[in-house]
Write a protein that holds these residues in place. Structure first.
Motif, PDB file in Angstrom:
ATOM      1  N   TYR A   9       6.065   3.129  -6.572  1.00  0.00           N
ATOM      2  CA  TYR A   9       6.436   3.800  -5.719  1.00  0.00           C
ATOM      3  C   TYR A   9       7.175   2.872  -4.524  1.00  0.00           C
ATOM      4  CZ  TYR A   9       6.663   5.957  -0.567  1.00  0.00           C
ATOM      5  OH  TYR A   9       6.286   6.184   0.944  1.00  0.00           O
ATOM      6  N   GLU A  10       6.696   2.014  -4.617  1.00  0.00           N
ATOM      7  CA  GLU A  10       7.491  -0.015  -3.463  1.00  0.00           C
ATOM      8  C   GLU A  10       8.903  -0.074  -4.670  1.00  0.00           C
ATOM      9  OE1 GLU A  10       6.457  -2.133  -1.408  1.00  0.00           O
ATOM     10  OE2 GLU A  10       5.427  -0.016  -1.013  1.00  0.00           O
ATOM     11  N   SER A  11       9.037   0.377  -6.218  1.00  0.00           N
ATOM     12  CA  SER A  11       9.806   0.175  -6.968  1.00  0.00           C
ATOM     13  C   SER A  11      11.519   0.641  -6.521  1.00  0.00           C
ATOM     14  CB  SER A  11       9.885  -0.226  -8.142  1.00  0.00           C
ATOM     15  OG  SER A  11       8.354  -0.758  -8.377  1.00  0.00           O
ATOM     16  N   ILE A  73      18.033  -0.243  10.223  1.00  0.00           N
ATOM     17  CA  ILE A  73      18.382   1.134   9.806  1.00  0.00           C
ATOM     18  C   ILE A  73      17.885   1.749   8.957  1.00  0.00           C
ATOM     19  CG2 ILE A  73      20.277  -0.098  10.928  1.00  0.00           C
ATOM     20  CD1 ILE A  73      21.271  -0.131   8.440  1.00  0.00           C
ATOM     21  N   GLY A  74      16.803   1.578   8.541  1.00  0.00           N
ATOM     22  CA  GLY A  74      15.961   1.699   7.502  1.00  0.00           C
ATOM     23  C   GLY A  74      14.497   2.506   6.952  1.00  0.00           C
ATOM     24  N   THR A  75      14.464   3.382   6.302  1.00  0.00           N
ATOM     25  CA  THR A  75      12.994   3.617   6.388  1.00  0.00           C
ATOM     26  C   THR A  75      12.563   2.981   5.305  1.00  0.00           C
ATOM     27  OG1 THR A  75      13.256   6.213   6.159  1.00  0.00           O
ATOM     28  CG2 THR A  75      11.168   5.435   5.709  1.00  0.00           C
ATOM     29  N   THR A  76      11.340   2.309   6.381  1.00  0.00           N
ATOM     30  CA  THR A  76      10.143   1.052   5.515  1.00  0.00           C
ATOM     31  C   THR A  76       9.746   1.872   5.350  1.00  0.00           C
ATOM     32  OG1 THR A  76       9.673  -0.015   7.775  1.00  0.00           O
ATOM     33  CG2 THR A  76      11.433  -1.422   6.288  1.00  0.00           C
ATOM     34  N   GLN A  77       8.796   1.180   4.477  1.00  0.00           N
ATOM     35  CA  GLN A  77       8.054   1.436   3.566  1.00  0.00           C
ATOM     36  C   GLN A  77       6.628   0.398   3.254  1.00  0.00           C
ATOM     37  OE1 GLN A  77       9.323   3.506   0.600  1.00  0.00           O
ATOM     38  NE2 GLN A  77       9.088   2.579  -1.140  1.00  0.00           N
ATOM     39  N   ALA A  78       5.463   0.418   3.485  1.00  0.00           N
ATOM     40  CA  ALA A  78       4.497  -0.799   2.911  1.00  0.00           C
ATOM     41  C   ALA A  78       3.083   0.210   2.266  1.00  0.00           C
ATOM     42  CB  ALA A  78       4.109  -1.417   4.562  1.00  0.00           C
ATOM     43  N   VAL A  79       2.408  -0.370   1.522  1.00  0.00           N
ATOM     44  CA  VAL A  79       1.657   0.152   0.892  1.00  0.00           C
ATOM     45  C   VAL A  79       0.611  -0.806   2.017  1.00  0.00           C
ATOM     46  CG1 VAL A  79      -0.524   0.212  -0.568  1.00  0.00           C
ATOM     47  CG2 VAL A  79       2.122   1.008  -0.732  1.00  0.00           C
ATOM     48  N   VAL A  99      -0.077   4.159   2.846  1.00  0.00           N
ATOM     49  CA  VAL A  99       0.831   3.720   2.615  1.00  0.00           C
ATOM     50  C   VAL A  99       2.414   4.153   4.925  1.00  0.00           C
ATOM     51  CG1 VAL A  99       3.846   4.194   2.212  1.00  0.00           C
ATOM     52  CG2 VAL A  99       1.513   4.480   0.224  1.00  0.00           C
ATOM     53  N   ASN A 100       2.154   3.144   4.632  1.00  0.00           N
ATOM     54  CA  ASN A 100       2.777   3.108   6.538  1.00  0.00           C
ATOM     55  C   ASN A 100       4.154   3.318   6.294  1.00  0.00           C
ATOM     56  OD1 ASN A 100       3.415   3.016   8.839  1.00  0.00           O
ATOM     57  ND2 ASN A 100       3.222   0.823   9.343  1.00  0.00           N
ATOM     58  N   HIS A 101       5.526   4.362   6.618  1.00  0.00           N
ATOM     59  CA  HIS A 101       6.448   4.189   6.984  1.00  0.00           C
ATOM     60  C   HIS A 101       7.444   4.133   8.325  1.00  0.00           C
ATOM     61  CE1 HIS A 101       5.249   6.999   3.744  1.00  0.00           C
ATOM     62  NE2 HIS A 101       6.710   5.992   3.016  1.00  0.00           N
TER      63      HIS A 101
END
Length: 107
Positions: A9-11, A73-79, A99-101
């Motif tokens: 997912y992170e990759s 400007i983009g979707t960020t994601q973080a576990v 996971v935070n978006h």
């Protein structure tokens, strides 16, 4: 299995594109008009991008080099949280991750 899914997912982050219909783009246009210390080539590229798709793509490439603007400007994601199991040295019966978006304004 959960760790392999999270690595996958992170990759593979969401694609990021600069859109004319966002507050960030409107802010760029404001900078192009009013920021006196802005590089003249960048200023012209910002102004050209209003009607020129090629200029918009070029501006996108320049701005996405900045990690702060990229996250704007983009979707960020973080576990953020990972948990599982009740004791050491044993495979957990259950495991989970949160996971935070942060989703861009044009999506």
């Amino acid at each position: 299995m959960l760790s392999a899914m999270l690595v996958e997912y992170e990759s593979n982050p969401f694609e990021i594109h600069l859109s004319r219909h966002t507050p960030a783009y409107q802010g760029l246009q404001c900078l192009a008009t009013h920021a006196q210390t802005l590089d003249s080539d960048l200023r012209q590229l910002m102004k050209d991008s209003i009607h020129d798709d090629k200029a918009l793509k070029e501006l996108e490439a320049v701005l996405l080099e900045d990690i702060v603007f990229k996250s704007l400007i983009g979707t960020t994601q973080a576990v953020d949280m990972v948990s599982g199991g009740v004791k050491t040295n044993a495979l957990p019966e259950t495991a989970w991750a949160s996971v935070n978006h942060r989703i861009p304004t044009d999506r």
